[in-house]
Motif scaffolding. Structure first.
Motif, PDB file in Angstrom:
ATOM      1  N   THR A 253       1.221  -1.998  10.813  1.00 18.07           N
ATOM      2  CA  THR A 253      -0.040  -1.489  10.299  1.00 18.07           C
ATOM      3  C   THR A 253      -0.714  -2.556   9.462  1.00 18.07           C
ATOM      4  O   THR A 253      -0.052  -3.388   8.851  1.00 18.07           O
ATOM      5  N   LYS A 254      -2.029  -2.473   9.446  1.00 16.33           N
ATOM      6  CA  LYS A 254      -2.826  -3.410   8.669  1.00 16.33           C
ATOM      7  C   LYS A 254      -3.814  -2.533   7.915  1.00 16.33           C
ATOM      8  O   LYS A 254      -4.448  -1.671   8.519  1.00 16.33           O
TER       9      LYS A 254
ATOM     10  N   TRP B 142       0.832  -1.207   0.000  1.00 12.75           N
ATOM     11  CA  TRP B 142       0.000   0.000   0.000  1.00 12.75           C
ATOM     12  C   TRP B 142       0.864   1.254   0.000  1.00 12.75           C
ATOM     13  O   TRP B 142       1.826   1.352   0.755  1.00 12.75           O
TER      14      TRP B 142
ATOM     15  N   VAL C  61      -7.169  -2.070   5.641  1.00  9.05           N
ATOM     16  CA  VAL C  61      -8.414  -2.704   5.218  1.00  9.05           C
ATOM     17  C   VAL C  61      -9.049  -1.827   4.146  1.00  9.05           C
ATOM     18  O   VAL C  61      -9.476  -0.711   4.433  1.00  9.05           O
ATOM     19  N   PRO C  62      -9.084  -2.294   2.888  1.00 11.56           N
ATOM     20  CA  PRO C  62      -9.705  -1.494   1.841  1.00 11.56           C
ATOM     21  C   PRO C  62     -11.216  -1.419   2.047  1.00 11.56           C
ATOM     22  O   PRO C  62     -11.865  -2.442   2.263  1.00 11.56           O
TER      23      PRO C  62
END
Lengths: 341, 363
Positions: free
Chosen positions: A79-80, A57, A82-83
């Motif tokens: 960090t993760k 990303w 989520v679209p």
């Protein structure tokens, strides 16, 4: 049949146990417990949140999230992403699926109040604008009376357009399309004189789809206000404070000339403002419940606001957007960090 | 010498392809004009297509190279640059051998399963085992493989996973629903009819939407269910309602005599269904079943609306990149080719299956 139903329920419960994750207490506790910050981002908007060819990303919103993670958890990699699409974003934040919404979200009154969210400082001031052929020799959108304008149907863009033309007593001839791409295509095929959408969108369209981008110009007027800001849930004051001040720290860093590259040298600075920001004079990080190095880590991870802007949407990116409203207040823009002292 | 009538040679153009063409394409002057006109148009179209797809295409290079020949040739450099994102979505780049291996294993297993001599209960069991292995391979956490969370799964493996698990689990559910709808017990019948009509009454997109947007709000504080799992359950429930009606069609085609004969043999309800009725009923409905399977396979691309990058969604996201934004068509063609391969395999295989099992039932 009944055993079957019971089986299904048992299966679901088991799945929940496997995949589910408990969220108890405040967002700050959750984020610390998971050692991971979950951010909601756009499903794909160039410059703001977009996976690159390797699926990593990138974008301005993504960098905001990374900066918060670096300050709070010590690393931008914790960090993760989520679209989320436009309808999903608020329920996802409300239900705790994400901790922080950095998804080019416009700050409005109802969202900030009754919807139950708080907005951190604006990371990008957008606004609806017009693009036209340079050959038409236009100076202002007010000269567009009677011109055919390509616009996408059913969006606030279309409403803003009508409002603007009515307010300025101009004659409106819209050419309406269901898909944004169709509207763009029609504009470049000379079916209309001007094309309207958010200014950042205009620039990226021009960069990507125009045969020769230099033949087109973006008119100076902004007919709507679209301040895009990170969003947190109501009732999470400590976390809200951290998000807010990480954004301010990035802006302050640009103002003080602290960059990703020189942040370590800057720690030797004798300027009291820089010493407070970088924690050489302690107190600021502690006030947020963080350690003194919080801002150093955020700047090291993504750079100051100017660097983030240039890399994702500005001169260093294919979008080539100008700073405009997003310049520092000292340069005539709106980016103004509250005093860190 | 007797004056025997000699048989005339057929005119040279009475047989063969030329004759066929003359009879069907050039039998009147206006048909001849139409034929020539159509041929001309086809040739024009083909020439343009070949020029665009092959001759003038840009095979490697950057977005700038493609922009140079924009409108003249296809930009296959897009595929060269983005194929791994399109195929695997946001799955970590270094670990992408895992989904690649998973797809390979799946294709081999699917190929082997078409071989009738391998059909047995063990095959079903080994499919379950295989799916477990594939899920482990994607998820990691064993044998030193790093854990890859399900939000990162994407592209072709996601499409295959959603559709195979969707088809595999919805069929048993559909059979139960179809039997339920024909049950003599009012409660079971009402539940089945209610379920089928309710689910068929709403579009898949709204089921996915509710699963992803509304469902989490109803859960108790502190509980979140994996997004992929929610989408998967939504697809299973949706597809089951449609398949149930297909299966019911098969059940209705079985004459009452079969039921009575099974009763006369003293079989209980479940054995009657399993041994006598269902094997015949399912055989009748292979074509509509496969129809539904193909529809399910393609429907999985709707998961983009809940933020999962299936094959199509990944292609769309890849072409969102400002450098490549002008070349969405190429991305779509690439994805269309992959979908075509899978769908045509399913339909060809179902034709073979019908031939294999398709002795007509004599009344």
């Amino acid at each position: 049949m009944r055993t079957f139903t019971i089986g299904i329920i048992a299966g679901l419960v088991a799945m929940m146990a496997i995949f589910g994750s408990a969220r108890a207490g405040t967002t700050l506790d959750t984020v610390r417990a998971h050692d991971m910050l979950t951010c909601g981002v756009n499903t794909g908007l160039a410059g703001f949140a977009q996976p690159d060819s390797k699926g990593v990303w990138t974008g301005l919103d993504v960098d905001t999230c990374k900066a918060v993670a670096a300050a709070l958890l010590g690393s931008p990699d914790k960090t993760k992403f989520v679209p989320l699409n436009a309808q999903q974003r608020f329920p996802a934040l409300q239900s705790g699926e994400i901790d922080l919404l950095t998804r080019n979200t416009t700050w409005t009154l109802p969202r900030d109040s009754s919807a139950g969210f708080n907005f951190a400082p604006v990371t990008y001031y957008d606004g609806q604008g017009f693009m036209a052929k340079k050959a038409l020799n236009l100076k202002s959108a007010k000269e567009l009376s009677g011109a055919t304008i390509c616009v996408q149907q059913g969006t606030t863009t279309e409403l803003n357009l009508a409002d603007y033309f009515r307010a300025n007593k101009l004659e409106l001839k819209p050419l309406v399309f269901v898909e944004l791409a169709e509207a763009e295509q029609a504009f470049f095929a000379d079916r209309c004189d001007a094309y309207t959408t958010d200014a950042s969108g205009l620039a990226s369209t021009r960069a990507a789809k125009a045969g020769s981008p230099d033949d087109y110009m973006i008119l100076p007027e902004r007919i709507s206000k679209e301040p895009l800001a990170p969003v947190v849930r109501h009732g999470d004051d400590a976390f809200f404070d951290i998000v807010k001040w990480v954004v301010y720290a990035l802006i302050e860093a640009e103002e003080r000339g602290i960059t990703q590259a020189n942040v370590d040298e800057m720690k030797a600075s004798q300027d009291p403002n820089i010493m407070r920001l970088l924690g050489t004079t302690p107190g600021m990080g502690e006030a947020l419940g963080l350690d003194p190095e919080w801002a150093v880590r955020a700047i090291k991870a993504v750079g100051n606001y100017g660097e983030i802007f240039a890399r994702n949407v500005g001169a260093g990116s294919p979008l080539k957007l100008e700073r405009g409203l997003n310049a520092l207040w000292t340069n005539g823009g709106l980016m103004y960090a509250m005093p860190i002292r | 010498m007797a004056d025997r009538p000699t048989q005339a040679e057929p005119p040279p153009l009475a047989r063969g392809p030329l004759a066929w063409a003359r009879r069907h394409l050039f039998n009147t002057w206006y048909n001849a004009i139409l034929t020539l006109g159509a041929l001309y148009l086809i040739a024009l179209g083909l020439k343009a297509a070949i020029n665009w797809m092959i001759v003038n295409a840009v095979w490697t290079g950057s977005g700038a190279d493609c922009h140079a020949s924009m409108g003249e040739g296809a930009c296959w450099a897009l595929i060269a640059e983005k194929h791994r994102f399109i195929l695997f979505g946001t799955y970590p780049y270094e670990e992408q051998w895992r989904p690649a291996l998973a797809i390979g294993l799946f294709v081999v297993a699917a190929g082997l399963s078409t071989w009738r001599r391998l059909w047995s209960r063990a095959l079903i069991a080994s499919w379950f085992a295989l799916l477990m292995v594939l899920a482990l391979l994607l998820h990691g956490g064993v044998l030193g493989m790093s854990v890859v969370r399900t939000e990162l799964w994407g592209g072709l493996p996601l499409t295959i996973l959603l559709s195979v698990v969707g088809i595999g689990l919805s069929l048993p559910l559909a059979i139960l629903l179809a039997l339920g709808r024909r049950s003599s017990m009012p409660l079971i019948r009402a539940v089945s009819v209610g379920y089928i009509e309710l689910v068929r009454g709403v579009p898949l997109i709204s089921i996915l939407f509710m699963a992803s947007v509304m469902f989490p709000l109803f859960l108790p504080e502190g509980l979140t269910i994996d997004k992929l799992l929610r989408a998967q359950v939504g697809i299973i429930l949706f597809s089951a309602a449609y398949l149930a009606e297909v299966v019911r069609g098969g059940l209705q085609a079985i004459p009452a005599g079969q039921y009575e004969a099974a009763d006369a043999l003293g079989l209980g309800y479940w054995r009657k269904m399993r041994l006598v009725i269902l094997p015949q009923a399912l055989k009748f409905v292979i074509p509509p079943l496969v129809n539904s399977f193909i529809a399910t396979f393609k429907d999985t691309s709707l998961v983009i609306i809940i933020g999962l990058y299936d094959l199509l969604g990944a292609a769309r996201t890849a072409t969102n990149d400002p450098v490549w934004r002008a070349f969405t068509t190429e991305g779509y063609i690439f994805v269309a080719a992959i979908f075509f391969v899978f769908c045509s395999f399913m339909s060809r295989y179902s034709r073979r299956l019908e031939r294999g099992t398709g002795e007509r039932r004599s009344p």
